[in-house]
Design a protein around this motif. Sequence first.
Motif, PDB file in Angstrom:
ATOM      1  N   GLN A   1       7.187  -1.162  -3.306  1.00 16.96           N
ATOM      2  CA  GLN A   1       8.533  -1.150  -3.878  1.00 16.96           C
ATOM      3  C   GLN A   1       8.972   0.283  -4.182  1.00 16.96           C
ATOM      4  OE1 GLN A   1       9.088  -3.183  -7.600  1.00 16.96           O
ATOM      5  NE2 GLN A   1      11.312  -3.159  -7.395  1.00 16.96           N
ATOM      6  N   LYS A   2       8.056   1.054  -4.772  1.00 22.50           N
ATOM      7  CA  LYS A   2       8.403   2.414  -5.168  1.00 22.50           C
ATOM      8  C   LYS A   2       8.830   3.261  -3.973  1.00 22.50           C
ATOM      9  CE  LYS A   2       6.509   6.473  -7.425  1.00 22.50           C
ATOM     10  NZ  LYS A   2       5.336   7.077  -8.078  1.00 22.50           N
ATOM     11  N   TYR A   3       8.062   3.172  -2.882  1.00 19.72           N
ATOM     12  CA  TYR A   3       8.359   4.027  -1.730  1.00 19.72           C
ATOM     13  C   TYR A   3       9.180   3.309  -0.659  1.00 19.72           C
ATOM     14  CZ  TYR A   3       4.814   6.889  -3.973  1.00 19.72           C
ATOM     15  OH  TYR A   3       4.110   7.629  -4.881  1.00 19.72           O
ATOM     16  N   ASP A   4       9.740   2.139  -0.994  1.00 17.51           N
ATOM     17  CA  ASP A   4      10.575   1.378  -0.044  1.00 17.51           C
ATOM     18  C   ASP A   4       9.884   1.169   1.299  1.00 17.51           C
ATOM     19  OD1 ASP A   4      12.502   1.304  -1.964  1.00 17.51           O
ATOM     20  OD2 ASP A   4      13.720   2.915  -1.116  1.00 17.51           O
TER      21      ASP A   4
ATOM     22  N   THR B   1       6.098   0.332 -17.436  1.00 16.89           N
ATOM     23  CA  THR B   1       7.035   1.188 -18.166  1.00 16.89           C
ATOM     24  C   THR B   1       6.623   1.376 -19.624  1.00 16.89           C
ATOM     25  OG1 THR B   1       8.423  -0.718 -18.688  1.00 16.89           O
ATOM     26  CG2 THR B   1       9.033   0.587 -16.766  1.00 16.89           C
TER      27      THR B   1
ATOM     28  N   ASN C   1       5.210  -3.953 -15.458  1.00 16.01           N
ATOM     29  CA  ASN C   1       5.861  -3.002 -14.550  1.00 16.01           C
ATOM     30  C   ASN C   1       5.556  -1.541 -14.882  1.00 16.01           C
ATOM     31  OD1 ASN C   1       7.562  -2.335 -16.668  1.00 16.01           O
ATOM     32  ND2 ASN C   1       9.214  -3.669 -15.975  1.00 16.01           N
TER      33      ASN C   1
ATOM     34  N   VAL D   1      14.113  -6.567  -2.429  1.00 11.35           N
ATOM     35  CA  VAL D   1      12.943  -6.599  -3.313  1.00 11.35           C
ATOM     36  C   VAL D   1      13.332  -6.103  -4.706  1.00 11.35           C
ATOM     37  CG1 VAL D   1      10.679  -5.577  -3.767  1.00 11.35           C
ATOM     38  CG2 VAL D   1      11.226  -6.379  -1.469  1.00 11.35           C
TER      39      VAL D   1
ATOM     40  N   ALA E   1      10.583   9.484  -4.928  1.00 14.44           N
ATOM     41  CA  ALA E   1      10.238   8.493  -5.950  1.00 14.44           C
ATOM     42  C   ALA E   1       9.253   9.073  -6.961  1.00 14.44           C
ATOM     43  CB  ALA E   1       9.648   7.243  -5.292  1.00 14.44           C
TER      44      ALA E   1
ATOM     45  N   GLU F   1      -0.545  -3.877  -7.642  1.00 13.14           N
ATOM     46  CA  GLU F   1      -0.509  -2.465  -7.276  1.00 13.14           C
ATOM     47  C   GLU F   1       0.131  -2.302  -5.900  1.00 13.14           C
ATOM     48  OE1 GLU F   1      -0.941   0.186  -8.774  1.00 13.14           O
ATOM     49  OE2 GLU F   1      -1.295   1.703  -7.239  1.00 13.14           O
TER      50      GLU F   1
ATOM     51  N   ASN G   1      10.640   1.057 -23.365  1.00  9.24           N
ATOM     52  CA  ASN G   1      10.866   2.399 -23.897  1.00  9.24           C
ATOM     53  C   ASN G   1      12.314   2.712 -24.223  1.00  9.24           C
ATOM     54  OD1 ASN G   1       8.138   3.116 -23.847  1.00  9.24           O
ATOM     55  ND2 ASN G   1       8.287   3.306 -21.621  1.00  9.24           N
TER      56      ASN G   1
ATOM     57  N   VAL H   1       6.847  -9.937  -0.782  1.00  6.34           N
ATOM     58  CA  VAL H   1       8.010 -10.604  -1.373  1.00  6.34           C
ATOM     59  C   VAL H   1       7.602 -12.000  -1.870  1.00  6.34           C
ATOM     60  CG1 VAL H   1      10.271 -11.620  -0.896  1.00  6.34           C
ATOM     61  CG2 VAL H   1       9.737  -9.338  -0.060  1.00  6.34           C
TER      62      VAL H   1
ATOM     63  N   ASP I   1      14.005  -3.694   1.314  1.00  7.26           N
ATOM     64  CA  ASP I   1      13.635  -2.947   0.107  1.00  7.26           C
ATOM     65  C   ASP I   1      14.680  -3.125  -0.992  1.00  7.26           C
ATOM     66  OD1 ASP I   1      15.021  -1.476   2.115  1.00  7.26           O
ATOM     67  OD2 ASP I   1      14.917   0.286   0.853  1.00  7.26           O
TER      68      ASP I   1
ATOM     69  N   ILE J   1       5.792  -6.369   4.180  1.00  6.10           N
ATOM     70  CA  ILE J   1       6.544  -6.591   2.954  1.00  6.10           C
ATOM     71  C   ILE J   1       6.886  -8.066   2.729  1.00  6.10           C
ATOM     72  CG2 ILE J   1       8.773  -6.104   4.037  1.00  6.10           C
ATOM     73  CD1 ILE J   1       7.905  -5.064   0.477  1.00  6.10           C
TER      74      ILE J   1
ATOM     75  N   ARG K   1       3.766  -2.692  -6.294  1.00  6.11           N
ATOM     76  CA  ARG K   1       4.352  -1.534  -6.974  1.00  6.11           C
ATOM     77  C   ARG K   1       4.543  -0.368  -5.997  1.00  6.11           C
ATOM     78  NH1 ARG K   1       3.488   2.987  -9.347  1.00  6.11           N
ATOM     79  NH2 ARG K   1       1.369   3.160  -8.529  1.00  6.11           N
ATOM     80  N   VAL K   2       3.504  -0.076  -5.225  1.00  8.10           N
ATOM     81  CA  VAL K   2       3.568   1.061  -4.294  1.00  8.10           C
ATOM     82  C   VAL K   2       4.618   0.811  -3.214  1.00  8.10           C
ATOM     83  CG1 VAL K   2       2.306   2.384  -2.558  1.00  8.10           C
ATOM     84  CG2 VAL K   2       1.183   1.748  -4.699  1.00  8.10           C
TER      85      VAL K   2
ATOM     86  N   ASP L   1      -7.547  -2.931  -4.236  1.00  7.32           N
ATOM     87  CA  ASP L   1      -6.410  -2.794  -5.156  1.00  7.32           C
ATOM     88  C   ASP L   1      -5.788  -4.159  -5.409  1.00  7.32           C
ATOM     89  OD1 ASP L   1      -6.639  -0.102  -5.465  1.00  7.32           O
ATOM     90  OD2 ASP L   1      -5.092   0.445  -4.008  1.00  7.32           O
TER      91      ASP L   1
ATOM     92  N   THR M   1      -0.762   8.618  -2.330  1.00  5.18           N
ATOM     93  CA  THR M   1      -0.359   7.524  -3.212  1.00  5.18           C
ATOM     94  C   THR M   1      -0.720   7.775  -4.677  1.00  5.18           C
ATOM     95  OG1 THR M   1      -2.408   6.312  -3.022  1.00  5.18           O
ATOM     96  CG2 THR M   1      -0.737   5.876  -1.368  1.00  5.18           C
TER      97      THR M   1
ATOM     98  N   HIS N   1       1.355   6.774   2.924  1.00  5.42           N
ATOM     99  CA  HIS N   1       0.948   5.991   1.754  1.00  5.42           C
ATOM    100  C   HIS N   1       0.012   4.887   2.200  1.00  5.42           C
ATOM    101  CE1 HIS N   1       3.846   7.863  -0.900  1.00  5.42           C
ATOM    102  NE2 HIS N   1       4.734   7.763   0.068  1.00  5.42           N
ATOM    103  N   PHE N   2      -1.028   4.633   1.404  1.00  3.64           N
ATOM    104  CA  PHE N   2      -1.949   3.546   1.757  1.00  3.64           C
ATOM    105  C   PHE N   2      -2.470   2.922   0.472  1.00  3.64           C
ATOM    106  CE2 PHE N   2      -4.280   7.503   1.445  1.00  3.64           C
ATOM    107  CZ  PHE N   2      -5.324   7.175   0.596  1.00  3.64           C
ATOM    108  N   VAL N   3      -3.118   1.775   0.576  1.00 10.06           N
ATOM    109  CA  VAL N   3      -3.783   1.175  -0.576  1.00 10.06           C
ATOM    110  C   VAL N   3      -5.223   0.883  -0.209  1.00 10.06           C
ATOM    111  CG1 VAL N   3      -1.770   0.144  -1.719  1.00 10.06           C
ATOM    112  CG2 VAL N   3      -2.922  -1.109   0.105  1.00 10.06           C
TER     113      VAL N   3
ATOM    114  N   HIS O   1       7.250  13.097  -2.773  1.00 13.68           N
ATOM    115  CA  HIS O   1       8.208  12.042  -2.436  1.00 13.68           C
ATOM    116  C   HIS O   1       9.267  11.954  -3.540  1.00 13.68           C
ATOM    117  CE1 HIS O   1       9.797   8.033  -1.639  1.00 13.68           C
ATOM    118  NE2 HIS O   1       9.188   8.051  -0.464  1.00 13.68           N
TER     119      HIS O   1
END
Lengths: 455, 455
Positions: free
Chosen positions: B225-228, B346, B344, A251, A35, B219, A275, B251, A248, B247, B222-223, B215, A2, B209-211, A33
Amino acid sequence: MTHKGYKNLTHQLQKFIEQKNNAKIIPLLEGLHAADLAEILDQLDFEDALYVIRLLESDVTADIIAELDDDLKEKILENLSAKEIAEEVEELETDDAADIIADLPEDKKVEVISHIDDKDHAKDIVELLRYDEDTAGGLMGKEYIKVNENWNVLRSVAEMRKQAEEMDKVHTIYVVDDHDRLEGRLSLKKLLTTSTKTPIKEVYNDNIHFVNVNDSADEVARVMQKYDLFVIPVVDEMGVLVGQITIDDVVDYIKEEAEKDYQMAAGISEDVEANDNLLQQMRARLPWLIVALVGGFISVIVLSGFGNAMNKYGTLFFFTPLIAATAGNVGVQSSAIVVQGLANGTLNGSIWKRLLKEVSLSLVNGIILAIILLLIGKFLLDHILTGFDMKMGITVAISLVTVIIMASLIGTFIPLFLHKRGIDPAVATGPFITTSNDIFGIYVFFTIAKLILGF
Amino acid sequence: MTHKGYKNLTHQLQKFIEQKNNAKIIPLLEGLHAADLAEILDQLDFEDALYVIRLLESDVTADIIAELDDDLKEKILENLSAKEIAEEVEELETDDAADIIADLPEDKKVEVISHIDDKDHAKDIVELLRYDEDTAGGLMGKEYIKVNENWNVLRSVAEMRKQAEEMDKVHTIYVVDDHDRLEGRLSLKKLLTTSTKTPIKEVYNDNIHFVNVNDSADEVARVMQKYDLFVIPVVDEMGVLVGQITIDDVVDYIKEEAEKDYQMAAGISEDVEANDNLLQQMRARLPWLIVALVGGFISVIVLSGFGNAMNKYGTLFFFTPLIAATAGNVGVQSSAIVVQGLANGTLNGSIWKRLLKEVSLSLVNGIILAIILLLIGKFLLDHILTGFDMKMGITVAISLVTVIIMASLIGTFIPLFLHKRGIDPAVATGPFITTSNDIFGIYVFFTIAKLILGF
C-alpha cells in the motif's frame, strides 16, 4: 529498500536543518522513495518539514506532498504560494493533482489552476474536480493509452508512443471508436505479433470490464476485487472513455472506509488517528457521549416511573445493568451483521425473512442465556442475594428472552431502514443502537416485572 | 459485460438442470467470467451446483471453485474424488491450488497431490502448503519471471518466453544471481532497447521493494500500500527469490481482516456472513453474550453490596444505567483508537504518554458531560425526580468524571497490554471492554456516593 527505521536519518536531518546545511541535506535524502520521505517529514516539526519541501526540487516534492499525512499536507499547502503549488501539481498525475487542488480554498484553487503551464494538464484536472470524491470519477486519472479501432497496427504503435511519454507505467491499451466510445482492449502480444497493416478492429478483444463515471467508489472496489483487476476503464453516460482507475487508489479507499466504519461502530464520529491532537479527538468523541448521556437521562426517568417497586422488590434494580448490557450487546451484534451484509452485498432476500431469522436466532440464544440465568439464580443468588427468590428469577429470565428478541429486531431493522432511506447504515451501529436498546430493555424488563410481581 | 443481475439466467439454469438438458446448460454459461459463474452457483442448491461443476470442463471449473463461497467450496470438494480435485488443481495457479488443498483433510491432501501429473506444479504446491496463511509465504504464488544477471539479453528473452507460457500475465522481470538471490528488476523497455549481447548485469535496476517469506500478511499489505505496488517479490532467509505476491490477493486479505475486526468489535467471535445458517450465527454470537451475562451477574453482586443505600438514596439506582453506559462507551472509544493505531502503525510514543493523553481528553470530555448533567439535574430532575437534590447531582457528576477517566485508562491499557503479550488487541474492543467497564463504573459510582452521602 524496504521498511527500515528512519530514526537515525531523521535525527541527522534535524541537525542539518538546524545548521541550514543544505549541502548535506540533499545527498542525505537522495534516492529515497517519496513515501519514505513523506514518512520522515511527518516526524519533523512543521517548520522543518516546510524547509525541506522548499529546498528540494518540485519533481521530488510533488510526490512527497501527495503522500503526506492530511494535517501536515494542509499546513504545507497553506504556506506555499499558488505559483509554488502549481509547480508541484504540474509534476503529478492528474488524479493526485486534483486531490491536492480539491482541498484548497476556492479562490486559491482558481489561482493555482491559472498558474499551470501545461494547459491540457490543467483541463484534465478541472474535469476531475467536477466529480464527487467517492465516485469512479473521483478515483480515476486521465493518464491512459487508447487507440482507435479504425487505425492500423503501425499507426497505433506510433500514437501509443506519444501517449505513453507522460505515463509512469502502461497497464492496458484501450480501443475506442470514432466517438471515443470504449470498444475493448488490445493485448501487447497481439500488437507485436500482427502485421503492421492490420486494422485494430480485427484484432482487439471486446471482453472488458468497465465502470461508469458516476458509479460509487464502493461499486468500483467491488468490481475490481471480484474480477481481480489491477486497472479498470471509466466511461461516461454516452459510453465515452474518460479515465482509468488503478487498484492502488482503490486499496487506499478500502482501508479508509474500513477504518471509518470501525470508528463509527465505536462511537467516534470523525476520522481521527491516535496521534491527532486533543481538540480533534474531542470533536470526534464527545458528540456520541452526549447522545449516550441524554439516553442515560431517559433511562433515569423510565426507572423512576417504576420507583414504587423499590420498597418490596428493590432487588430488581440490581439487574438493570445486566438487562441493559445484554440488550445493547445483542443489538450491536445484529446491526453489525446487517451493516456488513449491506456493504458487501451478501445480504439477500426480503426484510421479513431477515427479521424472522433474527427472531429465531434470538429465541435460541435467549433461551440458553435464560437457562444459565436460572441455574445461577437457583444455586448462587438464592443464597447470597437478599430479596431474591425464584419468582424474581423467572421474571428476570422471561424479561431477558423478550429483551433479546426485541433488541435484535431493533438492531436489524434500524440499519435496513436507514439504508432504504439512503443513509449510511454504519451510523446505526455503536452508541446509537446501544443507547436505544438500553432504554427499551429497561422499560420492557420493569413492565414484565410489574405484570408478574405486581407492584 | 460488467455486473448485471443474473436472476433470469439462474432461473433458466435451474430449469435446464432439472431437465438434465446439458445441451442447453453449456452454451448458457459459455463465456461468463469464473467470478460470475461462482456467484451464480452460490445461488443454486448444492446438488445443482455440483451437477454443473461435474458437467463443465476442469479448465473452467477450476477457477469457479477457487472463487466459490467457503461453505459451498468445502461441500463441493467433499463430494469430488481426489483424482477429480487433482484435475481442477492442475489448472490453477499455485497459490489458488495450495489454498484449495490446504483446506482438505490430511489423507485426502496427500492423495490429491499424488494425482497431480505435472510434478513441478505439485512440488510448488507442497512448498506453499508449508507456510502459514497469514504470512507472505501463504499469500505468494510460484508463477513469476526471473533472469540471471550473467545471462545476456538474447538468452534472457528466450528463457522468459519459456517461463511465461504458464502465466496469465507478466508484471515484473526479476533479476537473480547464480544462487537465485534477488538482485533487482529489469524493465521491459530496457530489454527491448538494449543490444542482444549485453549482459543483464549492466542494465538491471537494483532499486526494488521485497518482503521476507515469514513477514506477516499485515506487513505485506502495508508495504504494497505504501509504495503503490501491484506485485512484490518474496525472498527467503538467504535472500533467494521464492515467490511473488499480487495485489488482488492482498486486497482480499485487507477486506477479510477489516470485516473480522469489525465483527470482533461488535462481539461476534467467528467470521460469519448475513446468510450463514442459524447454528453458525449462534456459535459466533453466543460466547460473547455469555461473557456479558457473567459480567452482568458480577454487577448484580456489586450493586447488592450497596443495597443498604436503597432506603434513603434509592434514586441513586436510577442512575446505574447512565453510569454503566458512559463507562462502556468511553472504554470502547479509547480502545478503538488504540487498536487501530496499533494496526496501521500510527501509534507512536510511549505507553505513558498515550495514557496521559487519554486522561487529559477524558478530563475535558468528563467535565463537559458533568456540566450538562448538573444543568439537566438543576432545571429538570430537581423538579420531576423525587429523592433527587443537588447533593445527589454533584455526587453523580463527580462519579461521572471519575468513571470516564478510569474507563478510558482501561480502554487504552488493555489493548496495549494484549499487544505486548502478542495477543490480537482487537478482541479487547467490544463486549469485553464494555462489560468490565460496566462493573468498574458501577463500583466506583456507589463508592463515591457512599463517601459523599454516607450510607
